[in-house]
Design an enzyme around this catalytic site. Structure first.
Site, short mmCIF file in Angstrom:
data_model
loop_
_atom_site.label_atom_id
_atom_site.label_comp_id
_atom_site.label_asym_id
_atom_site.label_seq_id
_atom_site.Cartn_x
_atom_site.Cartn_y
_atom_site.Cartn_z
N MET A 234 3.11 11.84 3.57
CA MET A 234 2.01 12.12 2.66
C MET A 234 0.72 12.44 3.40
SD MET A 234 3.61 11.84 -0.20
CE MET A 234 2.31 11.86 -1.42
N ASN B 133 2.16 9.44 10.00
CA ASN B 133 1.82 10.73 9.42
C ASN B 133 0.40 11.21 9.70
OD1 ASN B 133 4.42 10.90 8.18
ND2 ASN B 133 3.72 9.44 6.64
N THR B 134 -0.34 10.48 10.51
CA THR B 134 -1.66 10.91 10.96
C THR B 134 -1.61 11.04 12.47
OG1 THR B 134 -2.82 9.86 9.11
CG2 THR B 134 -4.12 10.34 11.08
N SER C 167 0.80 4.16 10.42
CA SER C 167 1.46 5.26 9.71
C SER C 167 1.86 6.34 10.71
CB SER C 167 0.52 5.87 8.67
OG SER C 167 1.05 7.08 8.16
N PHE D 32 -1.97 10.19 4.09
CA PHE D 32 -3.17 9.51 3.57
C PHE D 32 -3.93 10.41 2.58
CE2 PHE D 32 -3.90 6.73 7.64
CZ PHE D 32 -2.77 5.99 7.34
N ASN E 268 8.61 9.82 3.73
CA ASN E 268 7.35 10.41 3.28
C ASN E 268 6.52 10.84 4.48
OD1 ASN E 268 4.43 9.07 3.44
ND2 ASN E 268 5.95 7.41 3.63
N LYS F 291 -1.89 -3.91 10.06
CA LYS F 291 -0.52 -3.55 9.69
C LYS F 291 0.12 -2.80 10.84
CE LYS F 291 2.16 -1.56 5.90
NZ LYS F 291 2.09 -1.04 4.51
N ASN G 251 -6.31 -1.25 1.79
CA ASN G 251 -5.76 -0.76 3.05
C ASN G 251 -6.54 0.47 3.49
OD1 ASN G 251 -3.87 0.92 4.74
ND2 ASN G 251 -2.49 -0.80 4.37
N ALA H 60 0.84 -1.19 0.00
CA ALA H 60 0.00 0.00 0.00
C ALA H 60 0.88 1.25 0.00
CB ALA H 60 -0.91 0.00 1.22
N THR I 8 6.27 -4.82 8.00
CA THR I 8 5.91 -3.67 8.81
C THR I 8 5.63 -2.46 7.92
OG1 THR I 8 8.20 -2.90 8.98
CG2 THR I 8 7.44 -4.41 10.68
N ASN I 9 5.18 -1.39 8.60
CA ASN I 9 5.02 -0.09 7.97
C ASN I 9 6.37 0.64 7.97
OD1 ASN I 9 3.77 2.34 6.98
ND2 ASN I 9 1.89 1.76 8.04
N THR I 10 6.36 1.95 7.71
CA THR I 10 7.58 2.74 7.73
C THR I 10 8.02 3.01 9.17
OG1 THR I 10 6.30 4.79 7.64
CG2 THR I 10 7.02 3.85 5.55
N PHE J 173 1.69 2.93 -2.91
CA PHE J 173 2.06 3.22 -4.29
C PHE J 173 0.84 3.65 -5.08
CE2 PHE J 173 3.56 2.81 -8.55
CZ PHE J 173 4.93 3.05 -8.48
N ASP J 174 -0.24 2.89 -4.96
CA ASP J 174 -1.49 3.22 -5.65
C ASP J 174 -2.52 3.61 -4.59
OD1 ASP J 174 -3.58 3.54 -7.37
OD2 ASP J 174 -3.87 1.42 -7.79
N THR K 298 9.47 0.80 -2.05
CA THR K 298 10.50 1.81 -2.26
C THR K 298 11.51 1.41 -3.32
OG1 THR K 298 10.24 2.56 0.01
CG2 THR K 298 12.27 3.18 -1.10
#
Length: 339
Positions: free
Chosen positions: A116, A183-184, A181, A118, A114, A215, A145, A65, A243-245, A67-68, A320
């Site tokens: 981003m 980033n939230t 993530s 979401f 990143n 995840k 996701n 998840a 895992t995630n980032t 990428f798209d 990546t």
């Protein structure tokens, strides 16, 4: 050929702009008859077919998840040889994400940072695209996701996730709850077992018969990883993605000034390899054999994928390294696995 193109063209472009340019090409590759021709070139060898989550995957290697994000390039990604495509992260409420710039390359580390946030057009519009995609790409295995909408308070996160699940689970081969993530705001706090239990229980009920996974972040302590894995088993989830980032910046070889300039966000790519493999082994040791474990983080080569499979992963995902290795990356990995 691609390394030259990357150095002379993509590396000089803003990373997010380069991603959008690449997605235009990938979207074109998903349209017949071009998609059929490309898939004939990239199709995994038959012996790579893998069974997991009650599904058959052409290859154990898929695209993670991120990428798209908006279900616009999944058909093209499948054409490029991936065994499955996980779209999203999607949120119930459309959102633009964090301000740009929000995507940064660390080329010496073969990594990306990143934040981003979401960015996506929302679950309702994604559902429309998924319905169309289902008619066009019947063989592609699609994961969806879902994450928390930024404007929704953490206290109301469960209802927000359930709303997305009700819309998207009927169109997914499997559904993933993203609580990892960085980033939230407040999202990673949902990984605490006491908070995660009611959330996953509610989403599992909303997902119905669709396999549900969670995840997790690589930054959890080892005992927290084990606790979440055991919770997923107790709740009857089908699997877990590890895992995630990461928010860590340890061991980077990129210039410190470049890393500081990139700022906050999730780090992905080669530096995540060791910790991701550790978390995979922790999860596999804590769950039964039939529980599906998907490994992601720092995967670059066929040897990396093989290592994850030998460590107990049922499936492996990457993202990546696609930026650094180019459009034939999945084909190269599949060819290595077939040997």
């Amino acid at each position: 050929m691609y390394p030259f193109i990357f150095r002379t063209v993509f590396a000089r472009m803003d990373p997010e702009t380069a991603h959008h340019a690449a997605m235009l090409v990938i979207r074109a590759l998903g349209v017949a008859p071009l998609s059929w021709a490309v898939r004939r070139l990239t199709a995994p060898a038959p012996e790579l077919a893998t069974t997991a989550l009650g599904l058959t995957f052409d290859s154990p290697f898929g695209v993670a998840a991120g990428f798209d994000k908006d279900v616009k390039g999944a058909a093209g990604l499948y054409s490029l040889g991936f065994g499955h495509v996980e779209v999203g992260t999607l949120t119930a409420i459309p959102q633009g994400g964090n301000p740009r710039p929000r995507l940064f390359r660390l080329i010496p580390d073969r990594a990306v940072i990143n934040r981003m946030g979401f960015n996506n057009t929302g679950a309702e519009r994604a559902a429309v695209r998924l319905k169309k995609l289902r008619k066009r790409s019947k063989r592609a295995v699609l994961g969806v996701n879902i994450g928390k909408s930024r404007v929704v308070d953490v206290e109301n996160a469960t209802a927000d996730y359930v709303q997305s699940a009700l819309l998207l689970a009927p169109l997914a081969d499997y559904l993933v709850v993203n609580v990892s993530s960085p980033n939230t705001p407040g999202l990673r706090g949902l990984q605490a077992v006491q908070t995660l239990r009611p959330l996953l229980s509610a989403v599992r009920e909303a997902a119905g018969s669709v396999p549900l996974l969670v995840k997790i972040a690589p930054d959890l302590e080892d005992d927290e990883v084990t606790a979440v894995a055991q919770l997923a088993v107790d709740l009857g989830l089908a699997g877990l993605i590890a895992t995630n980032t990461t928010i860590a910046r340890d061991g980077l070889i990129s210039d410190d000034a470049v890393v500081r300039a990139a700022g906050a966000g999730g780090l992905s790519g080669a530096p995540l390899k060791a910790r991701s493999l550790e978390v995979l082994r922790l999860v596999r040791a804590a769950v039964p054999a039939e529980f599906c474990v998907i490994s992601a983080g720092g995967v670059e080569t066929g040897a990396d994928v093989e290592e994850r499979l030998e460590a107990g992963a049922n499936l492996v995902q990457g993202y990546t390294a696609f930026l650094y290795r180019g459009p034939l990356w999945a084909r190269q990995i599949n060819q290595a696995l077939a040997k």
